[in-house]
Scaffold this motif. Structure first.
Motif, PDB file in Angstrom:
ATOM      1  N   GLN A 140       0.845  -1.184   0.000  1.00  0.00           N
ATOM      2  CA  GLN A 140       0.000   0.000   0.000  1.00  0.00           C
ATOM      3  C   GLN A 140       0.879   1.232   0.000  1.00  0.00           C
ATOM      4  O   GLN A 140       1.675   1.440   0.939  1.00  0.00           O
ATOM      5  CB  GLN A 140      -0.950   0.023   1.186  1.00  0.00           C
ATOM      6  CG  GLN A 140      -1.983   1.161   1.101  1.00  0.00           C
ATOM      7  CD  GLN A 140      -3.087   1.025   2.110  1.00  0.00           C
ATOM      8  OE1 GLN A 140      -2.869   0.669   3.255  1.00  0.00           O
ATOM      9  NE2 GLN A 140      -4.319   1.312   1.686  1.00  0.00           N
ATOM     10  N   PRO A 156       1.815   5.427  -0.154  1.00  0.00           N
ATOM     11  CA  PRO A 156       1.386   6.528   0.734  1.00  0.00           C
ATOM     12  C   PRO A 156       0.047   7.143   0.336  1.00  0.00           C
ATOM     13  O   PRO A 156      -0.587   7.812   1.152  1.00  0.00           O
ATOM     14  CB  PRO A 156       2.527   7.533   0.621  1.00  0.00           C
ATOM     15  CG  PRO A 156       3.715   6.703   0.261  1.00  0.00           C
ATOM     16  CD  PRO A 156       3.189   5.617  -0.627  1.00  0.00           C
ATOM     17  N   TRP A 157      -0.399   6.947  -0.890  1.00  0.00           N
ATOM     18  CA  TRP A 157      -1.675   7.497  -1.324  1.00  0.00           C
ATOM     19  C   TRP A 157      -2.830   6.525  -1.069  1.00  0.00           C
ATOM     20  O   TRP A 157      -3.967   6.819  -1.408  1.00  0.00           O
ATOM     21  CB  TRP A 157      -1.601   7.843  -2.819  1.00  0.00           C
ATOM     22  CG  TRP A 157      -0.578   8.923  -3.049  1.00  0.00           C
ATOM     23  CD1 TRP A 157      -0.765  10.257  -3.038  1.00  0.00           C
ATOM     24  CD2 TRP A 157       0.827   8.709  -3.308  1.00  0.00           C
ATOM     25  NE1 TRP A 157       0.422  10.906  -3.272  1.00  0.00           N
ATOM     26  CE2 TRP A 157       1.420   9.989  -3.446  1.00  0.00           C
ATOM     27  CE3 TRP A 157       1.632   7.578  -3.445  1.00  0.00           C
ATOM     28  CZ2 TRP A 157       2.786  10.169  -3.693  1.00  0.00           C
ATOM     29  CZ3 TRP A 157       2.987   7.753  -3.691  1.00  0.00           C
ATOM     30  CH2 TRP A 157       3.543   9.038  -3.810  1.00  0.00           C
ATOM     31  N   GLY A 158      -2.518   5.403  -0.491  1.00  0.00           N
ATOM     32  CA  GLY A 158      -3.557   4.454  -0.109  1.00  0.00           C
ATOM     33  C   GLY A 158      -3.850   3.373  -1.121  1.00  0.00           C
ATOM     34  O   GLY A 158      -4.649   2.471  -0.849  1.00  0.00           O
ATOM     35  N   GLN A 159      -3.224   3.440  -2.290  1.00  0.00           N
ATOM     36  CA  GLN A 159      -3.526   2.435  -3.306  1.00  0.00           C
ATOM     37  C   GLN A 159      -2.840   1.113  -2.998  1.00  0.00           C
ATOM     38  O   GLN A 159      -1.676   1.084  -2.603  1.00  0.00           O
ATOM     39  CB  GLN A 159      -3.117   2.908  -4.686  1.00  0.00           C
ATOM     40  CG  GLN A 159      -3.397   1.883  -5.789  1.00  0.00           C
ATOM     41  CD  GLN A 159      -3.772   2.516  -7.099  1.00  0.00           C
ATOM     42  OE1 GLN A 159      -3.503   3.686  -7.309  1.00  0.00           O
ATOM     43  NE2 GLN A 159      -4.406   1.748  -7.968  1.00  0.00           N
ATOM     44  N   LEU A 160      -3.561   0.027  -3.211  1.00  0.00           N
ATOM     45  CA  LEU A 160      -3.018  -1.315  -3.028  1.00  0.00           C
ATOM     46  C   LEU A 160      -2.431  -1.806  -4.337  1.00  0.00           C
ATOM     47  O   LEU A 160      -3.129  -1.901  -5.351  1.00  0.00           O
ATOM     48  CB  LEU A 160      -4.106  -2.278  -2.580  1.00  0.00           C
ATOM     49  CG  LEU A 160      -4.516  -2.252  -1.116  1.00  0.00           C
ATOM     50  CD1 LEU A 160      -5.675  -3.179  -0.877  1.00  0.00           C
ATOM     51  CD2 LEU A 160      -3.362  -2.632  -0.212  1.00  0.00           C
TER      52      LEU A 160
END
Lengths: 116, 111
Positions: free
Chosen positions: B37, B39-43
């Motif tokens: 994941q 830092p922008w939250g995308q997996l």
């Protein structure tokens, strides 16, 4: 792999209001899922979005709070209703890359929700 | 339901170091995936590895299904490897398609 988009990417909302999150996939998929990630936590499955029937919710999640629609094989929406600050989370949809049993899953970019 | 435990919870490395992340699960699984994941939250999908060994560049993974664990190896770490690493499993039976996530390992790589 499927290409997944979500709208909005982020939002700031007032308590008591509702927000609808959209998930769009570039190909037809059988299974679509919605997850929640609270701040500093792991991901938790909210529900399975079934095409042509009601969503299947996990323990601790109810339809009145998180209504889900799945009008076709490429699109789903999740609504977060009557929001409170505890609903501040990242909401992600996921799909299976290929039809069939036990295949790799892919996630959308997420919707970062802040409730004031 | 199935339990997924990841270790260590936090890991701090100097650039260039190697590391091993572990994922233990409490029951048989039909699917196991490793994610990063950002830092922008995308997996970001790293590996789909219900069993066996796979390698992708500096990363490799091994799942020993009979002993209910999986390992993720990161070699020659870079600052861009920083983030949270999640292991997620799909148990058998009525859990079709449902991923259960571990709590994650927070990796910080310093230059």
């Amino acid at each position: 792999s499927a290409v997944i988009s979500q709208k909005p990417s982020r939002d700031i909302c007032q308590r008591g209001t509702s927000l609808t999150i959209q998930c769009q996939v570039d190909s037809q998929v059988t299974m679509m899922f919605w997850y929640r990630q609270q701040p500093g936590q792991s991901l938790t499955l909210i529900a399975t979005a079934n095409q042509g029937s009601e969503a299947t919710y996990e323990s601790g999640f109810v339809i009145d709070k998180f209504p889900i629609s799945r009008p076709n094989l490429t699109f789903s929406t999740l609504t977060v209703s009557n929001m409170s600050p505890e609903d501040s989370s990242i909401y992600l949809c996921s799909v299976e890359g290929e039809a069939g049993a036990y295949n790799e899953q892919f996630f959308g970019p997420g919707t970062r929700l802040t409730v004031l | 339901g199935i339990q997924v435990e990841q270790s260590p919870p936090d890991l701090i490395l100097q650039e260039g170091a190697n590391s091993t992340l572990r994922c233990n699960f409490s029951d048989s699984v039909n699917n196991l995936q490793w994610f990063h994941q950002n830092p922008w939250g995308q997996l970001i999908n790293l590996f789909y590895i219900p069993s066996g060994t796979k390698q992708n560049g500096r990363l490799s993974a091994t799942t020993v299904a009979t002993e209910r664990y999986s390992l993720l190896y990161i070699s020659s770490s870079q600052t861009t490897d920083s983030g949270v690493y999640f292991c997620a499993v799909e148990a058998g039976g009525t859990s079709y398609g449902k991923l259960t996530f571990g709590q994650g390992t927070i990796l910080t790589v310093h230059p």
